[in-house]
Design a protein around this motif. Structure first.
Motif, short mmCIF file in Angstrom:
data_model
loop_
_atom_site.label_atom_id
_atom_site.label_comp_id
_atom_site.label_asym_id
_atom_site.label_seq_id
_atom_site.Cartn_x
_atom_site.Cartn_y
_atom_site.Cartn_z
N ARG A 30 0.77 -1.27 0.26
CA ARG A 30 0.04 0.01 0.23
C ARG A 30 0.90 1.09 0.01
O ARG A 30 0.31 2.31 0.20
CB ARG A 30 -0.86 0.03 1.29
CG ARG A 30 -1.87 -1.17 1.28
CD ARG A 30 -2.78 -1.05 2.42
NE ARG A 30 -3.42 0.07 2.34
CZ ARG A 30 -4.88 0.20 2.68
NH1 ARG A 30 -5.39 -0.83 2.96
NH2 ARG A 30 -5.47 1.35 2.54
N GLU A 34 3.88 3.38 -2.09
CA GLU A 34 4.70 3.23 -3.46
C GLU A 34 6.16 3.85 -3.10
O GLU A 34 7.07 3.82 -3.96
CB GLU A 34 4.07 3.73 -4.52
CG GLU A 34 2.87 3.11 -5.02
CD GLU A 34 1.94 4.13 -5.97
OE1 GLU A 34 2.52 5.44 -6.06
OE2 GLU A 34 1.31 3.63 -6.72
N GLU A 52 1.95 -0.30 -6.64
CA GLU A 52 0.80 -0.82 -6.06
C GLU A 52 -0.11 -1.22 -6.78
O GLU A 52 -0.48 -0.84 -8.04
CB GLU A 52 0.21 0.65 -5.61
CG GLU A 52 -1.14 0.63 -4.45
CD GLU A 52 -1.75 1.79 -4.11
OE1 GLU A 52 -3.00 1.97 -4.83
OE2 GLU A 52 -1.27 2.58 -3.44
N ARG A 87 1.24 -2.80 -1.86
CA ARG A 87 1.96 -1.71 -2.05
C ARG A 87 3.56 -2.36 -1.80
O ARG A 87 3.85 -2.97 -0.62
CB ARG A 87 2.00 -0.78 -1.34
CG ARG A 87 0.76 0.02 -1.53
CD ARG A 87 0.72 1.59 -0.90
NE ARG A 87 -0.66 2.20 -1.23
CZ ARG A 87 -1.71 2.39 -0.60
NH1 ARG A 87 -1.58 1.92 0.56
NH2 ARG A 87 -2.53 2.97 -0.91
#
Length: 848
Positions: free
Chosen positions: A25, A27, A116, A134
């Protein structure tokens, strides 16, 4: 992953598997200044933090090979850490998401940038659940990627609820995106590890001191990371005192887990609502705290509550308004219903009044030509209610002889002159009815007629009543004349016949004048017969009344009359069996039959023909008692009839109207009273004659005589041990209108007397059980008011000896006819009981 290809993860020289499809979640690439290999203490701390998270946490080398997975990863996969060897991660990604996942990995490894991706991962029980994965790179001091750190957040419930709650949860989605963007700014190792979390992270010791936070916690509180690391948790609490917060921390430390809501104060002083999830690290004794800002959710809920309250207030207000409006509407509806009911009653009353008066109403709009009729007009004209009212339809019903008068009257009405006239209507069944029309004309302001309103009254009954009254008055006047003439002529005949008889008695038999005197006497007797017919016509004849049964009388005299009828005429009889008797003069009824039979034979003439004689019983209602009856108007009830039907020449209306006039005849040689005497005899017996005839279709004369009404309020009980006697007696009495019951013994008769309204008992002397006089005594003890007729095969004198001293109302000797039994019953009911011996007989109460 290696070289952009999906590989099976390896760790420490052996394959440990991969949590397939675990999506990071965050990047943002993790910027680390630490050594490439973390210390054992840091690794243990990292594992504790990772195991405390609800997300799947994973670490992979630069090529993408899995090096680490947290406890959540193993639980989701349904395996133990040592069981991941040789595990194919591609089989855990949903086939529809595999291509996108592979492309994301390849792109991230080639570019060295965070990635992601959303994908569905197979859980250990086979269910696919959506996860937001992510992955962020971790670089060394030279900026080279040495490993990948990522999380996989279970967003399955959000995915499923997204379609249904899209409109109401846009702010929540926006907040998730904001937190996702904030997580990309984490710079240190722990921030990169927690970047996938959408909530604020706090590492707190047992004293409430803040040891570490993520960027989300900083943004949520408004403090910088440096500021928060110098603070304690009670400093952020908006409602509770420090000692209360310390007590909460102790309870969570004891239980190892806690989830609750609190209100925190930010650096700017703003109060926010947070949802807190706490987990205790058993290794360090520190608390891992995740916070979520639910202020907007609370505000939304409060706004929803406020809107709901406002809506409820509006609904309540509107409900009151609607209730008031409904009450007003109900009142209007009730008033309208009352008005409609009054109109309906008025219409019904008008309709009933028109039906009773046989008067219909109509209205003709001259300008539009519209014509409307009331229901009674349809009924009076025998028209189907679906027929459209119009002038031509009305004219087609009017008798041809009256149409010119109707047209002239209508022309006068169109000119403004009301009219009143009588006319006739020809009904579909061929009958003619008489109507009286009355009109009124409405005019406009210029004096021109615009509407004609009228009534049409059925006066057929009145016309027929007038005709019957005229005929009755004519017959009565002629009858009075005939009676007077007959009376005076009888006196003259008495002198002529008497003197001639005396003169002949004084002359010798061979005297020449004796024969002349005999001729005078014979002619006088013929004249006396004529006077008797005149008296019969006037209804003044002398009758000897007795019970007469037509079905028995007709065969008795038919044999005497047949020789006087042409052999070419067939005489056929249709006589009703078991016909009840009626009170009449037998000789006069014979004269009626004789005259009707000879009249039918003369109507046939010298050719062949058929005469049918019928007898029977007919129920006469009010309408049948009025139409086509010559004589007097009959009351409704039961009548016996004598009918003579021929297929002779028949009669037209003019002839039929005069056939009962004295001395009227269609034959050249006709003379005398004939049918006039028949009408007089029928009237004298309170009966009437119905005549049906048409030219070429023969004639049918039906003489009706009223049956004597049984004067009985209760039933007649017949007690006799012979079944045939019981059957014949019951049938004979019921045919004469009596209600009967039968039994064969005294005890059974007692039961019937107790439970039924019995007025008279016909008791056989030889009744089984208590016989004769004993049976009568027992029955009287139960019903002292009942009358008794004694029946016996012995003579009346012998029977009365047996019942001496006991009150009886009559005696009938066996064998007897049904007519004789009916006479005895009628006499017993209408007469008085014979006195008995009061010392031997008297009313006594029933014996129990």
């Amino acid at each position: 992953m290696n070289g952009g290809n999906v590989t099976e993860p390896r760790a420490a020289g052996q394959e440990r598997g991969c949590v397939e499809g675990a999506l990071c979640r965050d990047e943002r690439r993790f910027q680390s200044s630490a050594a490439e290999e973390p210390s054992a203490e840091s690794e243990e701390r990292f594992q504790e933090l990772a195991d405390a998270m609800v997300q799947i946490v994973w670490i992979a080398d630069a090529s993408g090979a899995l090096e680490y997975g947290n406890q959540r990863a193993y639980e989701y996969a349904g395996v133990r850490p040592g069981d991941l060897d040789g595990w194919k991660w591609t089989a855990q990604v949903h086939p529809d998401d595999l291509a996108a996942t592979t492309a994301a990995w390849k792109q991230a490894i080639q570019s060295g940038a965070a990635y992601e991706v959303a994908q569905r991962l197979r859980r250990f029980d086979g269910e696919f659940r959506w996860h937001l994965t992510r992955g962020a790179p971790v670089c060394n001091r030279q900026g080279q990627v040495i490993r990948w750190v990522g999380t996989a957040t279970d967003i399955h419930d959000h995915k499923l609820a997204e379609e249904a709650l899209r409109q109401t949860q846009r702010e929540l989605a926006e907040r998730v995106r904001e937190r996702t963007a904030e997580s990309r700014r984490h710079a240190d190792y722990y921030a990169s590890m927690l970047a996938a979390s959408t909530d604020g992270f706090w590492l707190v010791d047992a004293e409430g001191r803040v040891l570490d936070v993520n960027d989300a916690a900083c943004r949520m509180s408004g403090y910088s990371r440096a500021e928060l690391l110098t603070m304690r948790i009670p400093a952020l609490e908006a409602d509770e005192r420090p000692e209360e917060v310390a007590a909460h921390i102790r309870r969570v430390a004891e239980s190892g887990f806690g989830r609750f809501e609190r209100r925190n104060r930010t650096k700017s002083g703003r109060i926010i609502d947070v949802e807190i999830s706490v987990c205790l690290s058993r290794a360090t004794g520190q608390l891992l705290v995740f916070t979520r800002d639910i202020t907007r959710l609370k505000q939304t809920q409060a706004e929803l509550c406020r809107h709901r309250d406002q809506l409820e207030m509006l609904v309540a207000k509107r409900t009151i308004e609607l209730e008031a409006a409904n009450a007003h509407l109900l009142q209007e509806i009730a008033e309208r219903r009352l008005a409609q009911e009054a109109i309906r009653k008025s219409r019904n009353m008008l309709s009933r009044a028109q039906r009773v008066a046989k008067t219909g109403s109509w209205e003709w709009d001259i300008r539009s030509g519209d014509l409307t009729w009331s229901d009674q007009v349809y009924h009076g004209f025998c028209l189907d209610p679906g027929v459209e009212p119009n002038y031509e339809t009305f004219l087609s019903l009017v008798h041809a002889d009256d149409r010119s008068r109707i047209r002239a009257a209508v022309e006068e009405a169109l000119a403004g002159q009301p009219y009143e006239l009588e006319y006739r209507i020809s009904l579909p069944d061929g009958s003619i009815r008489h109507f009286l029309a009355q009109t009124d004309v409405d005019f406009d302001e210029q004096g021109k007629p615009v509407r004609i309103t009228g009534t049409t009254m059925d006066i057929t009954d009145r016309k027929q009543a007038e005709e019957r009254l005229r005929q009755s008055q004519k017959l009565e006047s002629i009858g009075l004349l005939a009676a007077g003439v007959a009376h005076d002529f009888n006196n003259l005949l008495l002198g002529i016949i008497g003197n001639a008889s005396l003169a002949r008695e004084q002359l010798p038999p061979d005297h020449p004048a004796a024969e002349l005197l005999a001729g005078i006497i014979g002619i006088g007797e013929q004249a006396a017969t004529l006077t008797r017919q005149m008296l019969a016509y006037s209804g003044k004849g002398q009758f000897l009344v007795e019970p007469v049964i037509l079905s028995e009388l007709v065969p008795q005299i038919s044999g005497l009359l047949e020789p006087s009828i042409s052999r070419k005429i067939e005489l056929r009889f249709d006589l009703s069996p078991d016909l009840p008797a009626f009170e009449a003069d037998r000789s006069q009824i014979q004269q009626i039959y004789m005259n009707l039979l000879f009249n039918a034979a003369e109507a046939i003439g010298g050719g062949s023909g058929l005469i049918t004689v019928r007898t029977g019983v007919q129920e006469m209602d009010g309408r049948a008692c009025v139409w086509d009856i010559v004589g007097q108007e009959l009351r409704a009830g039961r009548y016996v009839f004598l009918e003579v039907d021929d297929n002779g020449c028949g009669m037209n209306d003019a002839t039929r109207a005069r056939i009962f006039d004295p001395f009227f005849s269609t034959k050249f040689t006709g003379r005398g009273l004939g049918l006039a005497a028949v009408a007089g005899i029928v009237r004298a017996h309170r009966g009437a004659i119905r005549v049906a005839s048409a030219p070429g279709k023969g004639s049918r004369f039906t003489a009706l005589f009223p049956l004597a009404e049984a004067n009985v309020s209760g039933a007649v009980l017949i007690v006799d041990d012979e079944a045939v006697v019981r059957r014949v007696a019951r049938q004979g009495l019921e045919q004469r209108g009596y209600r009967t019951m039968v039994t064969e013994s005294g005890p059974a008769a007692i039961d019937l007397l107790e439970n039924n309204a019995v007025e008279l008992v016909v008791l056989d002397v030889s009744t089984p059980g208590p016989g004769g006089e004993d049976a009568l005594s027992e029955l009287r003890r139960y019903r002292p008011d009942v009358r008794f007729v004694i029946s016996s095969g012995y003579s009346e004198a012998e029977a009365r000896k047996l019942f001496r001293g006991r009150r009886v109302s009559g005696f009938i000797q066996k064998p007897y006819t049904s007519a004789q039994l009916a006479d005895k019953v009628r006499e017993a009911m209408n007469g008085r009981e014979e006195p008995g011996d009061k010392n031997q007989e008297g009313p006594r109460p029933p014996v129990s």
